[in-house]
Design a protein around this motif. Sequence first.
Motif, mmCIF file in Angstrom:
data_model
loop_
_atom_site.group_PDB
_atom_site.id
_atom_site.type_symbol
_atom_site.label_atom_id
_atom_site.label_comp_id
_atom_site.label_asym_id
_atom_site.label_seq_id
_atom_site.Cartn_x
_atom_site.Cartn_y
_atom_site.Cartn_z
ATOM 1 N N MET B 1 -43.799 -58.759 -0.693
ATOM 2 C CA MET B 1 -43.789 -59.548 0.543
ATOM 3 C C MET B 1 -43.142 -60.913 0.256
ATOM 4 O O MET B 1 -43.292 -61.470 -0.824
ATOM 5 C CB MET B 1 -45.240 -59.768 1.006
ATOM 6 N N ARG B 2 -42.400 -61.416 1.258
ATOM 7 C CA ARG B 2 -41.736 -62.730 1.056
ATOM 8 C C ARG B 2 -42.549 -63.841 1.718
ATOM 9 O O ARG B 2 -42.992 -63.693 2.859
ATOM 10 C CB ARG B 2 -40.318 -62.673 1.623
ATOM 11 N N TYR B 3 -42.705 -64.931 0.988
ATOM 12 C CA TYR B 3 -43.451 -66.086 1.508
ATOM 13 C C TYR B 3 -42.596 -67.346 1.432
ATOM 14 O O TYR B 3 -41.778 -67.490 0.515
ATOM 15 C CB TYR B 3 -44.741 -66.283 0.702
ATOM 16 N N GLY B 4 -42.794 -68.252 2.422
ATOM 17 C CA GLY B 4 -42.064 -69.521 2.447
ATOM 18 C C GLY B 4 -43.046 -70.677 2.407
ATOM 19 O O GLY B 4 -44.149 -70.580 2.967
ATOM 20 N N ALA B 5 -42.665 -71.742 1.723
ATOM 21 C CA ALA B 5 -43.515 -72.938 1.684
ATOM 22 C C ALA B 5 -42.711 -74.144 2.135
ATOM 23 O O ALA B 5 -41.535 -74.291 1.778
ATOM 24 C CB ALA B 5 -44.026 -73.178 0.270
ATOM 25 N N GLU B 6 -43.372 -74.977 2.943
ATOM 26 C CA GLU B 6 -42.807 -76.296 3.299
ATOM 27 C C GLU B 6 -43.582 -77.327 2.482
ATOM 28 O O GLU B 6 -44.784 -77.503 2.694
ATOM 29 C CB GLU B 6 -42.974 -76.561 4.790
ATOM 30 N N ASP B 51 -49.458 -61.236 -2.354
ATOM 31 C CA ASP B 51 -50.253 -61.631 -1.183
ATOM 32 C C ASP B 51 -50.206 -63.143 -1.029
ATOM 33 O O ASP B 51 -49.697 -63.849 -1.916
ATOM 34 C CB ASP B 51 -51.710 -61.160 -1.337
ATOM 35 N N ILE B 52 -50.780 -63.648 0.081
ATOM 36 C CA ILE B 52 -50.606 -65.078 0.394
ATOM 37 C C ILE B 52 -51.336 -65.973 -0.608
ATOM 38 O O ILE B 52 -50.869 -67.048 -0.962
ATOM 39 C CB ILE B 52 -51.029 -65.395 1.849
ATOM 40 N N ASP B 53 -52.460 -65.488 -1.150
ATOM 41 C CA ASP B 53 -53.194 -66.313 -2.120
ATOM 42 C C ASP B 53 -52.393 -66.504 -3.400
ATOM 43 O O ASP B 53 -52.304 -67.615 -3.935
ATOM 44 C CB ASP B 53 -54.568 -65.689 -2.415
ATOM 45 N N SER B 54 -51.769 -65.422 -3.868
ATOM 46 C CA SER B 54 -50.979 -65.584 -5.113
ATOM 47 C C SER B 54 -49.725 -66.404 -4.819
ATOM 48 O O SER B 54 -49.268 -67.181 -5.661
ATOM 49 C CB SER B 54 -50.649 -64.224 -5.724
ATOM 50 N N ALA B 55 -49.213 -66.318 -3.596
ATOM 51 C CA ALA B 55 -48.058 -67.153 -3.221
ATOM 52 C C ALA B 55 -48.475 -68.627 -3.256
ATOM 53 O O ALA B 55 -47.775 -69.465 -3.849
ATOM 54 C CB ALA B 55 -47.556 -66.777 -1.831
ATOM 55 N N VAL B 79 -47.901 -72.872 3.700
ATOM 56 C CA VAL B 79 -47.356 -71.567 3.312
ATOM 57 C C VAL B 79 -47.379 -70.609 4.501
ATOM 58 O O VAL B 79 -48.339 -70.611 5.282
ATOM 59 C CB VAL B 79 -48.185 -70.963 2.154
ATOM 60 N N GLU B 80 -46.313 -69.807 4.663
ATOM 61 C CA GLU B 80 -46.307 -68.804 5.720
ATOM 62 C C GLU B 80 -45.673 -67.516 5.171
ATOM 63 O O GLU B 80 -44.829 -67.550 4.264
ATOM 64 C CB GLU B 80 -45.529 -69.299 6.932
ATOM 65 N N GLU B 81 -46.098 -66.400 5.772
ATOM 66 C CA GLU B 81 -45.515 -65.113 5.405
ATOM 67 C C GLU B 81 -44.197 -64.965 6.180
ATOM 68 O O GLU B 81 -44.133 -65.325 7.368
ATOM 69 C CB GLU B 81 -46.478 -63.987 5.806
ATOM 70 N N LEU B 82 -43.132 -64.520 5.526
ATOM 71 C CA LEU B 82 -41.831 -64.415 6.194
ATOM 72 C C LEU B 82 -41.570 -62.953 6.559
ATOM 73 O O LEU B 82 -41.916 -62.050 5.807
ATOM 74 C CB LEU B 82 -40.727 -64.924 5.258
#
Lengths: 83, 83
Positions: B1-6, B51-55, B79-82
Amino acid sequence: MRYGAEILVYLKEGVLDTQGKAVAASLTRLGYDDPSVRVGKYIRVEIEASDIDSAKETFDKMCKDLLVNAIVEDYTVKVEELR
Amino acid sequence: MRYGAEILVYLKEGVLDTQGKAVAASLTRLGYDDPSVRVGKYIRVEIEASDIDSAKETFDKMCKDLLVNAIVEDYTVKVEELR
């Protein structure tokens, strides 16, 4: 009344982000798995204004006048009233 | 899964912001009424994660490893899931 703006300035899609590439390369060398990175500016400005609409107008004009290079950059402005 | 962070990186309260002072001086010369300005970094990072926690953990580690100078800077990570 005092107002604060959070201004995010970032390169437009398609514009080569050399700083982002350099940060991504450093992260890869540190063992991170091929991150993609874009680097921009986070500018926090505070001003006195009569109301929130005139504050928004002023912040936007500041972006056009100085803070943003409209040829290669986009920006967002979040305005709040400060206690 | 791809995750993005601002990631927003900014100088701690009380740390002299020379860049912010320079921008404020330029805005004042352009006729703006004594704005206060703080300048920081807006970093957008994208990674693959299970998953989002490891991201979130990875993005936070990136900040500590490279993106933030903890002596003079603070930071926030969104953090958001892309898709």
